[in-house]
Design a protein around this motif. Structure first.
Motif, short mmCIF file in Angstrom:
data_model
loop_
_atom_site.label_atom_id
_atom_site.label_comp_id
_atom_site.label_asym_id
_atom_site.label_seq_id
_atom_site.Cartn_x
_atom_site.Cartn_y
_atom_site.Cartn_z
N GLY A 27 0.79 -1.23 0.00
CA GLY A 27 0.00 0.00 0.00
C GLY A 27 0.82 1.27 0.00
N PHE A 28 2.16 1.15 0.15
CA PHE A 28 3.04 2.31 0.20
C PHE A 28 3.39 2.74 -1.23
N LYS A 29 2.49 3.46 -1.86
CA LYS A 29 2.62 3.83 -3.27
C LYS A 29 3.81 4.77 -3.51
N GLN A 30 4.25 5.46 -2.46
CA GLN A 30 5.35 6.42 -2.63
C GLN A 30 6.64 5.74 -3.12
N LEU A 31 6.82 4.47 -2.78
CA LEU A 31 8.00 3.75 -3.26
C LEU A 31 7.98 3.67 -4.78
N TYR A 32 6.82 3.32 -5.33
CA TYR A 32 6.70 3.24 -6.79
C TYR A 32 6.81 4.63 -7.42
N TYR A 33 6.19 5.62 -6.78
CA TYR A 33 6.27 6.98 -7.31
C TYR A 33 7.74 7.42 -7.43
N PHE A 34 8.54 7.06 -6.43
CA PHE A 34 9.97 7.38 -6.48
C PHE A 34 10.63 6.65 -7.65
N ASP A 35 10.27 5.39 -7.84
CA ASP A 35 10.89 4.59 -8.90
C ASP A 35 10.48 5.04 -10.30
N ILE A 36 9.36 5.74 -10.41
CA ILE A 36 8.94 6.24 -11.73
C ILE A 36 10.06 7.08 -12.34
N ASP A 37 10.62 7.97 -11.53
CA ASP A 37 11.73 8.81 -12.00
C ASP A 37 13.06 8.07 -11.91
N TYR A 38 13.27 7.37 -10.81
CA TYR A 38 14.56 6.71 -10.58
C TYR A 38 14.86 5.66 -11.64
N LEU A 39 13.82 4.90 -12.05
CA LEU A 39 14.00 3.85 -13.06
C LEU A 39 13.62 4.33 -14.46
N ASN A 40 13.27 5.62 -14.57
CA ASN A 40 12.94 6.22 -15.87
C ASN A 40 11.81 5.46 -16.58
N ILE A 41 10.76 5.16 -15.83
CA ILE A 41 9.64 4.36 -16.36
C ILE A 41 8.91 5.07 -17.50
N PRO A 42 8.74 6.40 -17.48
CA PRO A 42 8.07 7.04 -18.63
C PRO A 42 8.76 6.75 -19.96
N THR A 43 10.10 6.73 -19.96
CA THR A 43 10.83 6.44 -21.19
C THR A 43 10.67 4.97 -21.57
N LEU A 44 10.70 4.08 -20.57
CA LEU A 44 10.56 2.64 -20.82
C LEU A 44 9.18 2.29 -21.38
N SER A 45 8.17 3.00 -20.91
CA SER A 45 6.78 2.65 -21.26
C SER A 45 6.18 3.51 -22.35
N GLY A 46 6.73 4.71 -22.53
CA GLY A 46 6.15 5.63 -23.51
C GLY A 46 4.90 6.31 -22.99
N LEU A 47 4.68 6.24 -21.66
CA LEU A 47 3.50 6.85 -21.04
C LEU A 47 3.92 8.04 -20.19
N SER A 48 3.00 8.95 -19.97
CA SER A 48 3.28 10.09 -19.10
C SER A 48 3.31 9.64 -17.65
N LYS A 49 3.93 10.45 -16.80
CA LYS A 49 4.02 10.13 -15.38
C LYS A 49 2.62 10.04 -14.77
N GLU A 50 1.72 10.91 -15.21
CA GLU A 50 0.35 10.91 -14.68
C GLU A 50 -0.38 9.62 -15.05
N ASP A 51 -0.20 9.17 -16.29
CA ASP A 51 -0.84 7.93 -16.74
C ASP A 51 -0.28 6.73 -15.99
#
Length: 209
Positions: A27-51
């Motif tokens: 339930g600690f979503k903040q860990l994933y929110y941190f990883d969005i930038d740390y692991l560069n997930i928007p570039t990996l997925s082609g999706l916006s951070k909000e999506d």
């Protein structure tokens, strides 16, 4: 006899602590929110951070929701096998909730009995039980995380629906293995902290006796 009872209760208490930590970490979503930038997930997925946040929040809320409903991500398509996998993941979390509830009731009863009998030995046993778990789990994870990740899925699921094709289930692009590694580390660290806390409480109470 008393020693056996202490061991049994310590196991139950350890199960409560571990299930609580797992529920908290999920339930600690903040860990994933941190990883969005740390692991560069928007570039990996082609999706916006909000999506990415919107779809991740849906997955977590879906798994923790007691009401069963069809899995349908807000803006990412899913195959039938992908939907079945997430339904199976949700079933595991519901089992975890039942384990948590049962161990909570039994732990409360056990704590009351131990307090009335001024028995604190269970804290030391619980501390040892908790510290053994990270030591057992961390070795294969550190040595071969990929192999441990695959083995975990083979144990938990009786099919290969967890092996996602990014073309059919692009959700896999927002769930890199590194994130699960970070979540696993968080669980292990919290278990170690819980173990040390139990031992410190035991030592403090022991001094007062």
């Amino acid at each position: 006899m008393k020693k056996n009872i202490n061991v049994i209760f310590s196991v139950i208490f350890s199960v409560l602590i571990i299930s609580t930590i797992v529920k908290f970490t999920v339930g600690f979503k903040q860990l994933y929110y941190f990883d969005i930038d740390y692991l560069n997930i928007p570039t990996l997925s082609g999706l916006s951070k909000e999506d990415i946040k919107k779809n991740y929040d849906y997955m977590i809320d879906y798994n923790l929701d007691k009401d069963k409903k069809e899995f349908e991500l807000p803006s990412i398509k899913s195959s039938e096998n992908g939907k079945i996998h997430f339904e199976e993941v949700r079933d595991i979390f519901q089992i975890l909730n039942k384990i948590f509830n049962i161990s909570l009731v039994l732990s409360v009863i056990g704590l009351v009995i131990n307090i009335l009998n001024k028995n604190i030995e269970f804290l030391k046993i619980t501390s040892r039980a908790l510290i053994l778990i990270p030591l057992i789990l961390i070795l294969p994870i550190v040595v071969n995380f990929d192999g441990s990740f695959v083995l975990f899925h083979k144990i938990m699921f009786n099919n290969d629906y967890w092996i996602f094709d990014p073309n059919l289930d692009p959700v896999i692009n927002i769930l890199p293995e590194e994130f699960f590694f970070h979540a696993g580390l968080m669980i292990l660290i919290l278990i170690i902290i819980a173990s040390l806390t139990n031992y410190l409480i035991y030592r403090l109470l022991k001094r007062e006796q």
